[in-house]
Design a protein around this motif. Structure first.
Motif, PDB file in Angstrom:
ATOM      1  N   GLY A  57      10.148   7.151  -5.374  1.00  0.00           N
ATOM      2  CA  GLY A  57       8.733   7.088  -5.695  1.00  0.00           C
ATOM      3  C   GLY A  57       8.327   8.006  -6.818  1.00  0.00           C
ATOM      4  O   GLY A  57       8.977   9.023  -7.097  1.00  0.00           O
ATOM      5  N   GLY A  60       3.519  12.131  -6.610  1.00  0.00           N
ATOM      6  CA  GLY A  60       2.163  11.949  -6.112  1.00  0.00           C
ATOM      7  C   GLY A  60       1.788  10.529  -5.782  1.00  0.00           C
ATOM      8  O   GLY A  60       0.667  10.271  -5.322  1.00  0.00           O
ATOM      9  N   ASN A  61       2.697   9.581  -5.998  1.00  0.00           N
ATOM     10  CA  ASN A  61       2.417   8.164  -5.735  1.00  0.00           C
ATOM     11  C   ASN A  61       3.704   7.485  -5.280  1.00  0.00           C
ATOM     12  O   ASN A  61       4.301   6.703  -6.023  1.00  0.00           O
ATOM     13  CB  ASN A  61       1.862   7.485  -6.986  1.00  0.00           C
ATOM     14  CG  ASN A  61       1.190   6.155  -6.672  1.00  0.00           C
ATOM     15  OD1 ASN A  61       1.256   5.681  -5.538  1.00  0.00           O
ATOM     16  ND2 ASN A  61       0.572   5.552  -7.672  1.00  0.00           N
ATOM     17  N   GLU A  63       4.494   5.061  -3.505  1.00  0.00           N
ATOM     18  CA  GLU A  63       4.592   3.604  -3.427  1.00  0.00           C
ATOM     19  C   GLU A  63       5.003   2.969  -4.755  1.00  0.00           C
ATOM     20  O   GLU A  63       5.429   1.821  -4.801  1.00  0.00           O
ATOM     21  CB  GLU A  63       3.251   3.009  -2.954  1.00  0.00           C
ATOM     22  CG  GLU A  63       2.898   3.361  -1.521  1.00  0.00           C
ATOM     23  CD  GLU A  63       3.989   2.972  -0.550  1.00  0.00           C
ATOM     24  OE1 GLU A  63       4.458   1.815  -0.609  1.00  0.00           O
ATOM     25  OE2 GLU A  63       4.405   3.826   0.260  1.00  0.00           O
ATOM     26  N   VAL A  64       4.870   3.715  -5.828  1.00  0.00           N
ATOM     27  CA  VAL A  64       5.268   3.221  -7.153  1.00  0.00           C
ATOM     28  C   VAL A  64       6.689   3.700  -7.440  1.00  0.00           C
ATOM     29  O   VAL A  64       6.959   4.907  -7.427  1.00  0.00           O
ATOM     30  CB  VAL A  64       4.301   3.733  -8.241  1.00  0.00           C
ATOM     31  CG1 VAL A  64       4.781   3.311  -9.629  1.00  0.00           C
ATOM     32  CG2 VAL A  64       2.899   3.205  -7.983  1.00  0.00           C
ATOM     33  N   TYR A  87       4.640   7.853 -16.366  1.00  0.00           N
ATOM     34  CA  TYR A  87       4.505   9.178 -15.751  1.00  0.00           C
ATOM     35  C   TYR A  87       5.094  10.291 -16.629  1.00  0.00           C
ATOM     36  O   TYR A  87       5.107  11.448 -16.210  1.00  0.00           O
ATOM     37  CB  TYR A  87       5.172   9.187 -14.374  1.00  0.00           C
ATOM     38  CG  TYR A  87       4.320   8.560 -13.299  1.00  0.00           C
ATOM     39  CD1 TYR A  87       3.519   9.333 -12.467  1.00  0.00           C
ATOM     40  CD2 TYR A  87       4.276   7.182 -13.133  1.00  0.00           C
ATOM     41  CE1 TYR A  87       2.720   8.757 -11.491  1.00  0.00           C
ATOM     42  CE2 TYR A  87       3.483   6.589 -12.160  1.00  0.00           C
ATOM     43  CZ  TYR A  87       2.704   7.384 -11.348  1.00  0.00           C
ATOM     44  OH  TYR A  87       1.914   6.802 -10.384  1.00  0.00           O
TER      45      TYR A  87
END
Length: 231
Positions: A57, A60-61, A63-64, A87
């Motif tokens: 992942g 901080g995210n 799910e991505v 990112y």
């Protein structure tokens, strides 16, 4: 609509049997793909193995996915270049994220496969099976890793998926067999009468049952013992 994953696997197996695939090896994506793949392997009289994928992942995210780890020999890392650039991850940051996920991949390997070594893909037709594909992202990652292992052909076999996901998979795999492509696709569970969560125990039982039908030499004289029960 399918009665359950077993019904979906039986119907997929019947379609795949018509293709007369060369030396097929069935690869299930756990957890939900295993009950489907057990029936596909039965129909093809083919060995069954797992293709374990672990998402890496974004910071901080989670799910991505910036990358994915795919179990095998060697272990593969498939990068999502677009997300990495979004990112602004440098090599050190990306390596740290990947390193943090490796224990989870090893845990899944131990729980699901135990002492079994992955089956070789070289020169074989690899049939990648899941219980459906909402976006197809996990299957695409699996295909890209498999391509590095010199298979003869990669066939994706799924009961249900939206047309756009099937089109994406067709650009990655040599063939896609999808029984249902509803225009109004919601969650996978809407396309099954019964869609219970698959347990770790069901995964290991499915592999053991398939191995008893199709004895494979794993570098020794006998098939391996079943994977240990998860703690």
């Amino acid at each position: 609509m399918f009665r359950d994953r077993k019904d979906a696997g039986e119907k997929l197996g019947a379609e795949l049997a018509k293709l007369q695939l060369h030396e097929p090896v069935v690869l299930a994506l756990p957890l939900g793909g295993v009950p489907v793949a057990v029936e596909v392997a039965r129909a093809l009289n083919a060995p069954l193995d797992l293709l374990i994928v672990c998402k890496v992942g974004a910071p901080g995210n989670p799910e991505v996915a910036v990358a994915a780890l795919v179990d095998g020999e060697p272990q593969d890392v498939v990068l999502n270049r677009e997300i990495i650039e979004t990112y602004a991850l440098d090599d050190a940051a990306l390596a740290a994220l990947i390193r943090a996920e490796r224990p989870e991949l090893e845990r899944r390997r131990l729980v699901y496969r135990g002492n079994r070594k992955p089956l070789s893909a070289a020169g074989k037709t690899m049939v990648v099976v899941d219980d459906g594909a909402a976006t197809g992202m996990t299957i695409k990652v699996a295909i890209r890793a498999l391509k590095r292992r010199s298979p003869r052909e990669i066939v994706v076999a799924i009961p249900v998926s939206p047309p756009d996901a099937v089109a994406d998979l067709a650009r990655e795999a040599d063939r896609v067999v999808c029984l249902s492509q509803p225009g109004q696709f919601r969650a996978l569970s809407y396309h099954f009468l019964r869609f219970p969560r698959v347990s770790d125990e069901e995964v290991t039982a499915g592999l053991t049952e398939a191995a008893s039908r199709h004895v494979i030499r794993y570098g020794g004289e006998n098939p391996p013992a079943p994977a240990p029960a998860p703690t």
